[in-house]
Design a protein around this motif. Structure first.
Motif, PDB file in Angstrom:
ATOM      1  N   LEU A 197       6.341   0.169  -6.338  1.00  0.00           N
ATOM      2  CA  LEU A 197       5.431   0.164  -5.200  1.00  0.00           C
ATOM      3  C   LEU A 197       5.273   1.593  -4.699  1.00  0.00           C
ATOM      4  O   LEU A 197       6.270   2.276  -4.454  1.00  0.00           O
ATOM      5  N   ALA A 198       4.043   2.036  -4.570  1.00  0.00           N
ATOM      6  CA  ALA A 198       3.765   3.377  -4.049  1.00  0.00           C
ATOM      7  C   ALA A 198       2.594   3.274  -3.082  1.00  0.00           C
ATOM      8  O   ALA A 198       1.639   2.543  -3.333  1.00  0.00           O
ATOM      9  N   THR A 199       2.686   4.015  -1.990  1.00  0.00           N
ATOM     10  CA  THR A 199       1.649   3.948  -0.967  1.00  0.00           C
ATOM     11  C   THR A 199       0.984   5.308  -0.816  1.00  0.00           C
ATOM     12  O   THR A 199       1.641   6.343  -0.886  1.00  0.00           O
ATOM     13  N   ARG A 200      -0.328   5.273  -0.639  1.00  0.00           N
ATOM     14  CA  ARG A 200      -1.074   6.499  -0.356  1.00  0.00           C
ATOM     15  C   ARG A 200      -2.210   6.138   0.593  1.00  0.00           C
ATOM     16  O   ARG A 200      -2.530   4.977   0.789  1.00  0.00           O
ATOM     17  N   THR A 201      -2.821   7.163   1.157  1.00  0.00           N
ATOM     18  CA  THR A 201      -3.911   6.951   2.099  1.00  0.00           C
ATOM     19  C   THR A 201      -5.201   7.510   1.521  1.00  0.00           C
ATOM     20  O   THR A 201      -5.214   8.610   0.969  1.00  0.00           O
ATOM     21  N   VAL A 202      -6.260   6.730   1.622  1.00  0.00           N
ATOM     22  CA  VAL A 202      -7.596   7.164   1.207  1.00  0.00           C
ATOM     23  C   VAL A 202      -8.497   6.900   2.410  1.00  0.00           C
ATOM     24  O   VAL A 202      -8.831   5.758   2.704  1.00  0.00           O
ATOM     25  N   GLY A 203      -8.840   7.963   3.129  1.00  0.00           N
ATOM     26  CA  GLY A 203      -9.619   7.797   4.355  1.00  0.00           C
ATOM     27  C   GLY A 203      -8.820   6.972   5.351  1.00  0.00           C
ATOM     28  O   GLY A 203      -7.678   7.288   5.664  1.00  0.00           O
ATOM     29  N   GLU A 204      -9.432   5.885   5.831  1.00  0.00           N
ATOM     30  CA  GLU A 204      -8.750   5.004   6.786  1.00  0.00           C
ATOM     31  C   GLU A 204      -8.029   3.862   6.086  1.00  0.00           C
ATOM     32  O   GLU A 204      -7.512   2.964   6.743  1.00  0.00           O
ATOM     33  N   THR A 233      -5.101   2.188   3.590  1.00  0.00           N
ATOM     34  CA  THR A 233      -3.774   2.318   3.015  1.00  0.00           C
ATOM     35  C   THR A 233      -3.828   1.654   1.647  1.00  0.00           C
ATOM     36  O   THR A 233      -4.180   0.473   1.547  1.00  0.00           O
ATOM     37  N   VAL A 234      -3.525   2.414   0.601  1.00  0.00           N
ATOM     38  CA  VAL A 234      -3.567   1.887  -0.760  1.00  0.00           C
ATOM     39  C   VAL A 234      -2.132   1.665  -1.232  1.00  0.00           C
ATOM     40  O   VAL A 234      -1.319   2.584  -1.223  1.00  0.00           O
ATOM     41  N   LEU A 235      -1.837   0.427  -1.607  1.00  0.00           N
ATOM     42  CA  LEU A 235      -0.533   0.083  -2.152  1.00  0.00           C
ATOM     43  C   LEU A 235      -0.696  -0.097  -3.650  1.00  0.00           C
ATOM     44  O   LEU A 235      -1.374  -1.024  -4.103  1.00  0.00           O
ATOM     45  N   GLU A 236      -0.116   0.826  -4.402  1.00  0.00           N
ATOM     46  CA  GLU A 236      -0.190   0.762  -5.862  1.00  0.00           C
ATOM     47  C   GLU A 236       1.003  -0.038  -6.363  1.00  0.00           C
ATOM     48  O   GLU A 236       2.152   0.306  -6.081  1.00  0.00           O
ATOM     49  N   VAL A 237       0.712  -1.108  -7.098  1.00  0.00           N
ATOM     50  CA  VAL A 237       1.752  -2.010  -7.587  1.00  0.00           C
ATOM     51  C   VAL A 237       1.816  -1.893  -9.106  1.00  0.00           C
ATOM     52  O   VAL A 237       0.786  -1.856  -9.775  1.00  0.00           O
ATOM     53  N   GLY A 238       3.026  -1.840  -9.624  1.00  0.00           N
ATOM     54  CA  GLY A 238       3.200  -1.773 -11.064  1.00  0.00           C
ATOM     55  C   GLY A 238       4.301  -2.709 -11.527  1.00  0.00           C
ATOM     56  O   GLY A 238       5.203  -3.052 -10.768  1.00  0.00           O
ATOM     57  N   LEU A 256       4.186  -6.401   4.680  1.00  0.00           N
ATOM     58  CA  LEU A 256       4.458  -6.644   6.101  1.00  0.00           C
ATOM     59  C   LEU A 256       4.788  -5.351   6.829  1.00  0.00           C
ATOM     60  O   LEU A 256       4.343  -5.146   7.960  1.00  0.00           O
ATOM     61  N   GLU A 257       5.561  -4.472   6.179  1.00  0.00           N
ATOM     62  CA  GLU A 257       5.862  -3.169   6.779  1.00  0.00           C
ATOM     63  C   GLU A 257       4.583  -2.396   7.067  1.00  0.00           C
ATOM     64  O   GLU A 257       4.429  -1.806   8.145  1.00  0.00           O
ATOM     65  N   LEU A 258       3.677  -2.390   6.104  1.00  0.00           N
ATOM     66  CA  LEU A 258       2.417  -1.655   6.277  1.00  0.00           C
ATOM     67  C   LEU A 258       1.588  -2.246   7.412  1.00  0.00           C
ATOM     68  O   LEU A 258       1.102  -1.521   8.287  1.00  0.00           O
ATOM     69  N   ILE A 259       1.428  -3.561   7.399  1.00  0.00           N
ATOM     70  CA  ILE A 259       0.594  -4.224   8.410  1.00  0.00           C
ATOM     71  C   ILE A 259       1.231  -4.111   9.790  1.00  0.00           C
ATOM     72  O   ILE A 259       0.569  -3.763  10.770  1.00  0.00           O
ATOM     73  N   ASP A 260       2.526  -4.390   9.881  1.00  0.00           N
ATOM     74  CA  ASP A 260       3.223  -4.289  11.168  1.00  0.00           C
ATOM     75  C   ASP A 260       3.273  -2.846  11.656  1.00  0.00           C
ATOM     76  O   ASP A 260       3.367  -2.595  12.851  1.00  0.00           O
ATOM     77  N   GLY A 261       3.180  -1.904  10.721  1.00  0.00           N
ATOM     78  CA  GLY A 261       3.176  -0.491  11.074  1.00  0.00           C
ATOM     79  C   GLY A 261       1.814   0.034  11.494  1.00  0.00           C
ATOM     80  O   GLY A 261       1.658   1.212  11.792  1.00  0.00           O
TER      81      GLY A 261
END
Length: 116
Positions: A5-12, A14-19, A35-40
């Motif tokens: 799992l890797a997270t990055r931001t593209v504009g507004e 949040t992109v979660l890359e899953v492998g 949930l961490e991303l949404i709650d955050g």
């Protein structure tokens, strides 16, 4: 196979890359991260399934849960998927009618139009 799992931001967005494989054993990690991303505070989430080799019903359930949570928060949720075996799963389960599916992250970001 392990889940990455890797997270990055593209504009507004949040992109979660899953492998790897999203199954009964790894889906709880995916659920926890979403949930961490949404709650955050993430309100425009794109999940990139481009490196996912396997997705079972538990993984689908996690994605549905995240979609519902974001919709209730007036956010957007999109999936990036261009692999035919995964697309077939979405078609068979009719979830292709529920999830916005896009071939690339750029297409998903453009289609959800956050901040536009």
């Amino acid at each position: 196979m392990e889940l990455s799992l890797a997270t990055r931001t593209v504009g507004e967005h949040t992109v979660l890359e899953v492998g790897g494989e999203v199954d009964v054993y790894t889906a709880p990690r995916l659920r926890e991260r979403l949930l961490e991303l949404i709650d955050g505070g993430a309100r425009h989430v794109v999940v990139d399934l481009g490196r996912v080799d396997f997705l079972d019903s538990t993984g689908l359930g996690v994605l549905v849960g995240a979609l519902k949570r974001l919709r209730s928060a007036e956010g957007t949720f999109a999936l990036v998927c261009d692999k035919e075996p995964l697309l077939k799963i979405f078609r068979i389960t009719a979830l292709d009618q529920v999830f916005p599916l896009h071939p690339t992250v750029d297409a998903a970001v453009a289609a959800t139009g956050a901040g536009a």
